[in-house]
Motif scaffolding. Structure first.
Motif, short mmCIF file in Angstrom:
data_model
loop_
_atom_site.label_atom_id
_atom_site.label_comp_id
_atom_site.label_asym_id
_atom_site.label_seq_id
_atom_site.Cartn_x
_atom_site.Cartn_y
_atom_site.Cartn_z
N ALA A 67 0.83 -1.21 0.00
CA ALA A 67 0.00 0.00 0.00
C ALA A 67 0.86 1.25 0.00
CB ALA A 67 -0.95 -0.01 1.20
N LEU A 68 1.89 1.28 0.83
CA LEU A 68 2.74 2.47 0.88
C LEU A 68 3.60 2.58 -0.38
CD1 LEU A 68 3.14 4.89 2.70
CD2 LEU A 68 5.08 3.72 3.73
N SER A 71 1.56 4.23 -2.94
CA SER A 71 0.89 5.47 -2.53
C SER A 71 1.28 6.69 -3.36
CB SER A 71 1.18 5.77 -1.06
OG SER A 71 2.54 6.16 -0.88
N ILE A 73 3.28 8.96 -2.48
CA ILE A 73 3.49 10.09 -1.57
C ILE A 73 4.94 10.53 -1.58
CG2 ILE A 73 3.51 10.77 0.88
CD1 ILE A 73 1.16 8.82 1.31
N TRP A 83 -0.54 12.18 7.16
CA TRP A 83 -0.10 10.87 7.62
C TRP A 83 -0.12 10.77 9.14
CZ3 TRP A 83 1.11 6.15 5.75
CH2 TRP A 83 1.94 5.32 6.49
N ASP A 90 -4.87 7.37 6.15
CA ASP A 90 -4.24 8.01 5.00
C ASP A 90 -3.91 6.98 3.92
OD1 ASP A 90 -3.06 10.01 3.43
OD2 ASP A 90 -1.14 9.89 4.48
N VAL A 91 -3.33 5.87 4.32
CA VAL A 91 -2.95 4.81 3.38
C VAL A 91 -3.45 3.47 3.94
CG1 VAL A 91 -1.05 3.66 2.18
CG2 VAL A 91 -0.90 6.10 2.66
N THR A 94 -1.34 0.10 5.18
CA THR A 94 0.01 0.35 5.66
C THR A 94 0.31 -0.57 6.84
OG1 THR A 94 1.56 2.00 6.46
CG2 THR A 94 -0.69 2.20 7.24
#
Length: 118
Positions: A67-68, A71, A73, A83, A90-91, A94
């Motif tokens: 997931a991260l 992302s 990001i 975050w 947020d994610v 994670t």
């Protein structure tokens, strides 16, 4: 009545916006992070040295969640603030299981401290 509503809205926004973040106070807030993160080496979580401006899931040698990794990001101040309010919100997916830092001032101070880490 409109003037009163506008004035009330400004009163609630101005103190947070006008507050200068304090890296020394953020160092104290960082104590909440130390259970999993260090500045200079990976631990339970990835190291946080140089985190501000870094792409998420990019520290070599750390096994990030898919997931991260997906992302997209980059850890600027706005992304860190979001975050730190709740990583799993947020994610979703994670690996970071942390409820978040609810206080706006504490988050701002922590981010200011993180900016000092190289």
């Amino acid at each position: 009545m409109r003037k009163w509503i506008l004035a009330a809205a400004m009163i609630t926004v101005v103190p947070v916006a006008a507050m200068a973040a304090d890296a020394d106070a953020g160092k104290t807030v960082f104590n909440k992070c130390k259970a999993c993160h260090q500045v200079d080496k990976n631990a339970v979580g990835p190291h946080l040295g140089g985190v501000v401006g870094r792409k998420a899931a990019s520290v070599e040698g750390y096994n990030y969640s898919d997931a991260l990794k997906k992302s997209g990001i980059t850890w600027d101040e706005a992304a860190l603030d979001k975050w730190l309010q709740g990583p799993a919100k947020d994610v979703p997916g994670t690996k970071m299981i942390f409820a978040g830092i609810k206080d706006d001032g504490d988050r701002a101070n922590l981010i200011e401290y993180l900016k000092t880490l190289k």
